[in-house]
Design a protein around this motif. Structure first.
Motif, PDB file in Angstrom:
ATOM      1  N   GLN A   1      84.665  40.093 114.016  1.00  0.00           N
ATOM      2  CA  GLN A   1      83.571  40.689 114.792  1.00  0.00           C
ATOM      3  C   GLN A   1      82.868  41.813 114.035  1.00  0.00           C
ATOM      4  OE1 GLN A   1      86.772  40.717 115.577  1.00  0.00           O
ATOM      5  NE2 GLN A   1      87.478  42.735 116.251  1.00  0.00           N
ATOM      6  N   ASP A   2      83.357  42.150 112.830  1.00  0.00           N
ATOM      7  CA  ASP A   2      82.785  43.233 112.028  1.00  0.00           C
ATOM      8  C   ASP A   2      81.926  42.628 110.920  1.00  0.00           C
ATOM      9  OD1 ASP A   2      82.215  45.318 110.330  1.00  0.00           O
ATOM     10  OD2 ASP A   2      84.258  46.105 110.228  1.00  0.00           O
ATOM     11  N   ARG A   3      80.643  42.558 111.174  1.00  0.00           N
ATOM     12  CA  ARG A   3      79.727  41.870 110.267  1.00  0.00           C
ATOM     13  C   ARG A   3      79.784  42.422 108.837  1.00  0.00           C
ATOM     14  NH1 ARG A   3      75.376  38.666 111.798  1.00  0.00           N
ATOM     15  NH2 ARG A   3      73.971  38.174 110.070  1.00  0.00           N
ATOM     16  N   ALA A   4      79.800  43.748 108.717  1.00  0.00           N
ATOM     17  CA  ALA A   4      79.802  44.365 107.383  1.00  0.00           C
ATOM     18  C   ALA A   4      81.052  43.979 106.596  1.00  0.00           C
ATOM     19  CB  ALA A   4      79.696  45.885 107.515  1.00  0.00           C
ATOM     20  N   SER A   5      82.188  43.880 107.280  1.00  0.00           N
ATOM     21  CA  SER A   5      83.429  43.534 106.568  1.00  0.00           C
ATOM     22  C   SER A   5      83.406  42.075 106.105  1.00  0.00           C
ATOM     23  CB  SER A   5      84.662  43.808 107.440  1.00  0.00           C
ATOM     24  OG  SER A   5      84.758  42.905 108.513  1.00  0.00           O
ATOM     25  N   LEU A   6      82.760  41.208 106.862  1.00  0.00           N
ATOM     26  CA  LEU A   6      82.614  39.811 106.437  1.00  0.00           C
ATOM     27  C   LEU A   6      81.692  39.718 105.219  1.00  0.00           C
ATOM     28  CD1 LEU A   6      82.195  37.900 109.842  1.00  0.00           C
ATOM     29  CD2 LEU A   6      84.300  38.493 108.628  1.00  0.00           C
ATOM     30  N   GLU A   7      80.610  40.478 105.263  1.00  0.00           N
ATOM     31  CA  GLU A   7      79.677  40.492 104.131  1.00  0.00           C
ATOM     32  C   GLU A   7      80.372  40.980 102.868  1.00  0.00           C
ATOM     33  OE1 GLU A   7      75.557  41.232 106.703  1.00  0.00           O
ATOM     34  OE2 GLU A   7      76.697  42.952 105.932  1.00  0.00           O
ATOM     35  N   ALA A   8      81.246  41.980 103.023  1.00  0.00           N
ATOM     36  CA  ALA A   8      81.982  42.511 101.868  1.00  0.00           C
ATOM     37  C   ALA A   8      82.957  41.466 101.322  1.00  0.00           C
ATOM     38  CB  ALA A   8      82.731  43.785 102.263  1.00  0.00           C
ATOM     39  N   ASP A   9      83.632  40.744 102.210  1.00  0.00           N
ATOM     40  CA  ASP A   9      84.564  39.690 101.783  1.00  0.00           C
ATOM     41  C   ASP A   9      83.842  38.625 100.961  1.00  0.00           C
ATOM     42  OD1 ASP A   9      86.802  40.767 103.010  1.00  0.00           O
ATOM     43  OD2 ASP A   9      86.674  39.498 104.790  1.00  0.00           O
ATOM     44  N   ILE A  10      82.683  38.207 101.466  1.00  0.00           N
ATOM     45  CA  ILE A  10      81.927  37.149 100.793  1.00  0.00           C
ATOM     46  C   ILE A  10      81.402  37.632  99.443  1.00  0.00           C
ATOM     47  CG2 ILE A  10      79.812  35.750 100.927  1.00  0.00           C
ATOM     48  CD1 ILE A  10      80.380  35.572 104.000  1.00  0.00           C
ATOM     49  N   ALA A  11      80.943  38.867  99.410  1.00  0.00           N
ATOM     50  CA  ALA A  11      80.446  39.430  98.143  1.00  0.00           C
ATOM     51  C   ALA A  11      81.561  39.502  97.103  1.00  0.00           C
ATOM     52  CB  ALA A  11      79.859  40.817  98.396  1.00  0.00           C
ATOM     53  N   ALA A  12      82.777  39.815  97.556  1.00  0.00           N
ATOM     54  CA  ALA A  12      83.903  39.943  96.625  1.00  0.00           C
ATOM     55  C   ALA A  12      84.420  38.585  96.168  1.00  0.00           C
ATOM     56  CB  ALA A  12      85.028  40.741  97.285  1.00  0.00           C
ATOM     57  N   ALA A  13      84.433  37.603  97.075  1.00  0.00           N
ATOM     58  CA  ALA A  13      85.065  36.311  96.766  1.00  0.00           C
ATOM     59  C   ALA A  13      84.117  35.295  96.127  1.00  0.00           C
ATOM     60  CB  ALA A  13      85.664  35.708  98.041  1.00  0.00           C
ATOM     61  N   HIS A  14      82.826  35.408  96.394  1.00  0.00           N
ATOM     62  CA  HIS A  14      81.847  34.411  95.929  1.00  0.00           C
ATOM     63  C   HIS A  14      82.304  32.984  96.261  1.00  0.00           C
ATOM     64  CE1 HIS A  14      79.492  37.426  93.833  1.00  0.00           C
ATOM     65  NE2 HIS A  14      80.574  37.833  93.201  1.00  0.00           N
ATOM     66  N   PRO A  15      82.573  32.694  97.532  1.00  0.00           N
ATOM     67  CA  PRO A  15      83.114  31.366  97.869  1.00  0.00           C
ATOM     68  C   PRO A  15      82.059  30.272  97.854  1.00  0.00           C
ATOM     69  CG  PRO A  15      82.695  32.607  99.879  1.00  0.00           C
ATOM     70  CD  PRO A  15      82.364  33.533  98.735  1.00  0.00           C
ATOM     71  N   THR A  16      82.546  29.031  97.730  1.00  0.00           N
ATOM     72  CA  THR A  16      81.670  27.865  97.927  1.00  0.00           C
ATOM     73  C   THR A  16      81.735  27.406  99.381  1.00  0.00           C
ATOM     74  OG1 THR A  16      83.462  26.353  97.290  1.00  0.00           O
ATOM     75  CG2 THR A  16      81.920  27.044  95.553  1.00  0.00           C
ATOM     76  N   HIS A  17      82.869  27.677 100.044  1.00  0.00           N
ATOM     77  CA  HIS A  17      83.083  27.284 101.441  1.00  0.00           C
ATOM     78  C   HIS A  17      83.923  28.356 102.135  1.00  0.00           C
ATOM     79  CE1 HIS A  17      82.471  23.501  99.233  1.00  0.00           C
ATOM     80  NE2 HIS A  17      82.002  22.986 100.357  1.00  0.00           N
TER      81      HIS A  17
END
Length: 302
Positions: free
Chosen positions: A49-65
């Protein structure tokens, strides 16, 4: 948007999965599957539910899925959700929608492990008829608050073309020591009902969910093995393969209702769509024997 059309092949970029639900049963199994298949992966640490923390996860991981195996089912069972409604909404509705939205902005497909416990047998889908609920059918079970939230979020997620919703039911795995395993649950109950249901054999279906990500499949999928199996049929297999001295007692839905807070869903899901994409998918009873009971079979010399 960055994600390809439904069923498009994955890009040449090496796979990298970002998985939510590290401490959960399915999330843990997904990590092990990635390791066995040499797929690069990371677990998300942010709250859904924490949008900023999700954005940080994605920025760090650079996932394809992105895989979402996080959610509130309640401890020890869904009755918990009846008295913790805001907490249930926060994760199951707000959190899931936030993840889908953040991923859509970044062109990422989300494999979302949802539930098929949003239907119950009715006049058009009678028990024992073999007529299952299809992906496009409207949920008709609102007996538990948990199921209500899952039906709500499924309806909203239809608008997100980057989401692959997998309707899991009564999940079973070969790990008979896991308290979340449907077989483990019913072997420890004092009494069980006896109703045929669609169920999900994780040992067979979780690898299929990884294939679905590789194929960039989206939309709603009934994510169970074809056919139905009853509580007694499973316990008879348990007695045959695991414990010849095992005994159990049945009781009726009316008797069950006296010892649970919220009613439970019983249904059959139509798996024509999944079977069409993955013809190798085994019927539920065959899958139970191959993936669960045979590997755990007690031999005379054991």
């Amino acid at each position: 948007m960055g994600f390809p059309a439904n069923g498009g092949s994955a890009s040449d970029r090496p796979l990298k999965f970002l998985i939510y639900g590290r401490t959960g049963w399915i999330g843990g199994l997904l990590g092990r599957l990635c390791e066995s298949q040499s797929i690069d992966y990371a677990y998300g640490s942010g709250r859904l539910q924490d949008r900023a923390s999700l954005e940080a996860d994605i920025a760090a991981a650079h996932p394809t899925h992105v895989f979402n195996a996080a959610g509130v089912t309640g401890r020890p069972n869904v009755d918990w959700c009846e008295s913790h409604k805001v907490e249930t909404i926060r994760t199951n509705v707000v959190g899931t929608l936030t993840l889908a939205d953040v991923c859509r902005e970044r062109g990422l497909i989300v494999i979302n492990y949802a539930t098929g416990c949003i239907f119950e047998y009715d006049a058009s889908h009678p028990l024992g008829s073999g007529v299952g609920f299809k992906e496009e059918d409207t949920p008709n079970f609102v007996g538990s608050f948990y199921s209500k939230t899952k039906a709500m979020v499924e309806e909203l997620l239809k608008n997100y073309e980057n989401v692959c919703t997998l309707r899991v039911r009564m999940p079973i795995s070969s790990d008979l020591s896991n308290p979340r395993n449907f077989i483990t649950k019913i072997t420890h109950y004092e009494k069980v009902v006896n109703i045929p249901n669609s169920m999900t054999i994780l040992d067979e279906l979780l690898p299929i969910s990884i294939k679905m990500a590789k194929r960039n499949l989206t939309g709603i999928w009934n994510f169970t093995n074809p056919g139905v199996v009853s509580h007694n049929e499973i316990l008879e297999m348990y007695r045959e393969y695991i414990d010849p001295n095992f005994t159990w007692k049945n009781f009726t839905l009316e008797e069950q209702a006296k010892v649970i807070v919220a009613p439970r869903s019983n249904n059959e899901l139509d798996t024509t769509k999944l079977k069409g994409e993955f013809p190798e998918l085994l019927p539920i009873k065959e899958s139970l024997i191959r993936y669960v009971f045979k590997p755990n079979q007690r031999t005379g010399g054991a």
